[in-house]
Design a protein around this motif. Structure first.
Motif, PDB file in Angstrom:
ATOM      1  N   MET A 102      24.152  11.204  27.620  1.00  0.00           N
ATOM      2  CA  MET A 102      24.495  11.464  29.213  1.00  0.00           C
ATOM      3  C   MET A 102      23.813  12.564  29.647  1.00  0.00           C
ATOM      4  SD  MET A 102      28.396  12.644  28.744  1.00  0.00           S
ATOM      5  CE  MET A 102      28.328  13.174  30.410  1.00  0.00           C
ATOM      6  N   LEU A 103      23.341  13.501  28.827  1.00  0.00           N
ATOM      7  CA  LEU A 103      22.900  14.690  29.233  1.00  0.00           C
ATOM      8  C   LEU A 103      21.568  14.764  30.371  1.00  0.00           C
ATOM      9  CD1 LEU A 103      23.529  17.700  28.907  1.00  0.00           C
ATOM     10  CD2 LEU A 103      21.717  17.876  27.209  1.00  0.00           C
ATOM     11  N   PRO A 104      20.778  13.861  30.058  1.00  0.00           N
ATOM     12  CA  PRO A 104      19.609  13.763  30.939  1.00  0.00           C
ATOM     13  C   PRO A 104      20.063  13.379  32.411  1.00  0.00           C
ATOM     14  CG  PRO A 104      18.834  12.758  28.814  1.00  0.00           C
ATOM     15  CD  PRO A 104      20.272  13.012  28.765  1.00  0.00           C
ATOM     16  N   ARG A 105      20.905  12.217  32.187  1.00  0.00           N
ATOM     17  CA  ARG A 105      21.377  11.824  33.546  1.00  0.00           C
ATOM     18  C   ARG A 105      22.194  13.110  34.221  1.00  0.00           C
ATOM     19  NH1 ARG A 105      25.094   6.934  32.816  1.00  0.00           N
ATOM     20  NH2 ARG A 105      26.565   8.481  32.286  1.00  0.00           N
ATOM     21  N   LEU A 106      23.099  13.710  33.432  1.00  0.00           N
ATOM     22  CA  LEU A 106      23.685  14.978  33.946  1.00  0.00           C
ATOM     23  C   LEU A 106      22.774  15.980  34.596  1.00  0.00           C
ATOM     24  CD1 LEU A 106      26.440  16.526  34.635  1.00  0.00           C
ATOM     25  CD2 LEU A 106      26.221  17.244  32.096  1.00  0.00           C
ATOM     26  N   LEU A 107      21.825  16.315  34.062  1.00  0.00           N
ATOM     27  CA  LEU A 107      20.712  17.353  34.470  1.00  0.00           C
ATOM     28  C   LEU A 107      20.133  16.782  35.829  1.00  0.00           C
ATOM     29  CD1 LEU A 107      19.114  18.653  31.400  1.00  0.00           C
ATOM     30  CD2 LEU A 107      21.061  19.808  32.574  1.00  0.00           C
ATOM     31  N   ASP A 108      19.672  15.513  35.812  1.00  0.00           N
ATOM     32  CA  ASP A 108      19.192  14.856  36.978  1.00  0.00           C
ATOM     33  C   ASP A 108      20.153  14.906  38.149  1.00  0.00           C
ATOM     34  OD1 ASP A 108      16.920  14.227  35.819  1.00  0.00           O
ATOM     35  OD2 ASP A 108      17.515  12.293  35.298  1.00  0.00           O
ATOM     36  N   GLU A 109      21.580  14.489  37.801  1.00  0.00           N
ATOM     37  CA  GLU A 109      22.319  14.721  39.179  1.00  0.00           C
ATOM     38  C   GLU A 109      22.555  15.986  39.548  1.00  0.00           C
ATOM     39  OE1 GLU A 109      25.872  13.203  37.461  1.00  0.00           O
ATOM     40  OE2 GLU A 109      25.190  11.007  37.606  1.00  0.00           O
ATOM     41  N   LEU A 110      22.496  17.119  38.824  1.00  0.00           N
ATOM     42  CA  LEU A 110      22.474  18.436  39.238  1.00  0.00           C
ATOM     43  C   LEU A 110      21.154  18.879  40.029  1.00  0.00           C
ATOM     44  CD1 LEU A 110      24.032  20.401  35.984  1.00  0.00           C
ATOM     45  CD2 LEU A 110      25.081  20.072  37.867  1.00  0.00           C
ATOM     46  N   SER A 111      20.307  18.237  39.512  1.00  0.00           N
ATOM     47  CA  SER A 111      18.893  18.693  40.444  1.00  0.00           C
ATOM     48  C   SER A 111      18.962  17.977  41.523  1.00  0.00           C
ATOM     49  CB  SER A 111      17.677  18.088  39.527  1.00  0.00           C
ATOM     50  OG  SER A 111      17.293  18.344  38.231  1.00  0.00           O
ATOM     51  N   ILE A 112      19.800  16.799  41.900  1.00  0.00           N
ATOM     52  CA  ILE A 112      19.798  16.383  43.021  1.00  0.00           C
ATOM     53  C   ILE A 112      20.705  17.102  44.000  1.00  0.00           C
ATOM     54  CG2 ILE A 112      20.575  14.288  44.371  1.00  0.00           C
ATOM     55  CD1 ILE A 112      19.567  12.465  41.959  1.00  0.00           C
ATOM     56  N   ALA A 113      21.950  17.311  43.379  1.00  0.00           N
ATOM     57  CA  ALA A 113      22.807  18.097  44.179  1.00  0.00           C
ATOM     58  C   ALA A 113      22.239  19.738  44.526  1.00  0.00           C
ATOM     59  CB  ALA A 113      24.119  18.327  43.464  1.00  0.00           C
ATOM     60  N   ILE A 114      21.410  20.239  43.756  1.00  0.00           N
ATOM     61  CA  ILE A 114      20.954  21.364  44.090  1.00  0.00           C
ATOM     62  C   ILE A 114      19.699  21.312  45.206  1.00  0.00           C
ATOM     63  CG2 ILE A 114      19.603  23.640  43.028  1.00  0.00           C
ATOM     64  CD1 ILE A 114      21.150  23.065  40.667  1.00  0.00           C
ATOM     65  N   THR A 115      18.947  20.296  45.168  1.00  0.00           N
ATOM     66  CA  THR A 115      17.895  19.880  46.204  1.00  0.00           C
ATOM     67  C   THR A 115      18.812  19.879  47.427  1.00  0.00           C
ATOM     68  OG1 THR A 115      16.568  18.697  44.548  1.00  0.00           O
ATOM     69  CG2 THR A 115      16.218  18.655  46.744  1.00  0.00           C
ATOM     70  N   GLN A 116      19.985  19.167  47.504  1.00  0.00           N
ATOM     71  CA  GLN A 116      20.665  18.828  48.821  1.00  0.00           C
ATOM     72  C   GLN A 116      21.278  20.048  49.228  1.00  0.00           C
ATOM     73  OE1 GLN A 116      21.651  15.863  50.391  1.00  0.00           O
ATOM     74  NE2 GLN A 116      21.727  17.582  51.834  1.00  0.00           N
ATOM     75  N   ALA A 117      21.603  21.100  48.355  1.00  0.00           N
ATOM     76  CA  ALA A 117      22.200  22.427  48.753  1.00  0.00           C
ATOM     77  C   ALA A 117      21.131  23.216  49.348  1.00  0.00           C
ATOM     78  CB  ALA A 117      22.824  23.078  47.542  1.00  0.00           C
ATOM     79  N   GLY A 118      19.886  23.232  48.724  1.00  0.00           N
ATOM     80  CA  GLY A 118      18.786  23.987  49.394  1.00  0.00           C
ATOM     81  C   GLY A 118      18.364  23.420  50.812  1.00  0.00           C
ATOM     82  N   VAL A 119      18.595  22.025  51.207  1.00  0.00           N
ATOM     83  CA  VAL A 119      18.228  21.302  52.084  1.00  0.00           C
ATOM     84  C   VAL A 119      19.301  21.970  53.064  1.00  0.00           C
ATOM     85  CG1 VAL A 119      18.087  19.332  53.536  1.00  0.00           C
ATOM     86  CG2 VAL A 119      16.909  19.614  51.262  1.00  0.00           C
ATOM     87  N   ASP A 120      20.428  22.002  52.808  1.00  0.00           N
ATOM     88  CA  ASP A 120      21.609  22.163  53.519  1.00  0.00           C
ATOM     89  C   ASP A 120      21.542  23.699  54.147  1.00  0.00           C
ATOM     90  OD1 ASP A 120      22.760  19.746  53.632  1.00  0.00           O
ATOM     91  OD2 ASP A 120      24.187  20.087  51.990  1.00  0.00           O
TER      92      ASP A 120
END
Length: 206
Positions: A102-120
């Motif tokens: 589950m770790l790769p999926r967890l890191l991918d989800e964090l990447s998406i959330a951080i990208t969204q935070a940067g866009v915001d």
């Protein structure tokens, strides 16, 4: 403008002073409407509805701003709390476990959330100045833990974990780039910029 308005009958009919003009303007721009003072001059009959439209536009813009900014703040706080929970669960300890699926999926989800935070942060720069006193809900305080996960993940034995960690590091670099460009944070590396971000919000990096 003593002859600019028509006044309804009342205890003190007539007028035309500055206070009457200010009253008419405030009632018009707030779109409340009026009945005791009516524009009489032709140019005032044009200006008055235009001012009412301007007031309605201001009200609409204010409501739209509130409706747009709070979802961005909510996403930022959710990401911060998630990083805080991962830190308390000591997820970094499992990075080198090759059995962790589950770790790769967890890191991918964090990447998406951080990208969204940067866009915001890029779209709604004013959200930067909303500071969370609780370090567990402050992205400025918890984001350095994502840096730690990315650093450890890049030397993990599993290829998919290393790839996910690399993507996470890229997302963190983009977030740091927004901080450099928009808010003048300085630093030679992403961890230094994020540490300055945490310090500016009154938190030590987690």
């Amino acid at each position: 403008m003593p002859a600019g308005f028509t006044y309804s009958s009342g205890p003190v009919p007539g007028g035309g002073g500055f206070s009457d003009g200010l009253y008419l303007s405030m009632v018009t721009i707030s779109t409340l409407g009026f009945g005791d003072i009516v524009p009489a001059s032709a140019w005032l009959r044009v200006i008055t509805p235009l001012e009412a439209l301007f007031g309605f536009a201001l009200l609409t813009a204010a409501v739209s701003w509130i409706l747009q900014i709070y979802p961005a703040l909510t996403r930022r706080r959710v990401l911060a709390i998630r990083l805080s929970v991962l830190r308390r669960a000591d997820v970094a300890r499992t990075v080198h476990d090759p059995r962790s699926a589950m770790l790769p999926r967890l890191l991918d989800e964090l990447s998406i959330a951080i990208t969204q935070a940067g866009v915001d942060l890029r779209e709604y720069s004013e959200t930067y100045y909303f500071r969370d006193a609780d370090p567990d809900s402050s992205l400025a305080a918890t984001l350095p833990y994502a840096v730690e996960l990315g650093r450890i993940g890049t030397i993990a034995p599993a290829v998919d974990v290393r790839l996910a960690a690399t993507i996470l590091n890229c997302a963190l670099e983009e977030f740091a780039k927004v901080l450099r460009e928009r808010f003048r944070h300085t630093g030679h590396s992403t961890p230094e910029v994020l540490a300055a971000y945490a310090s500016d919000h009154g938190h030590p990096p987690a």
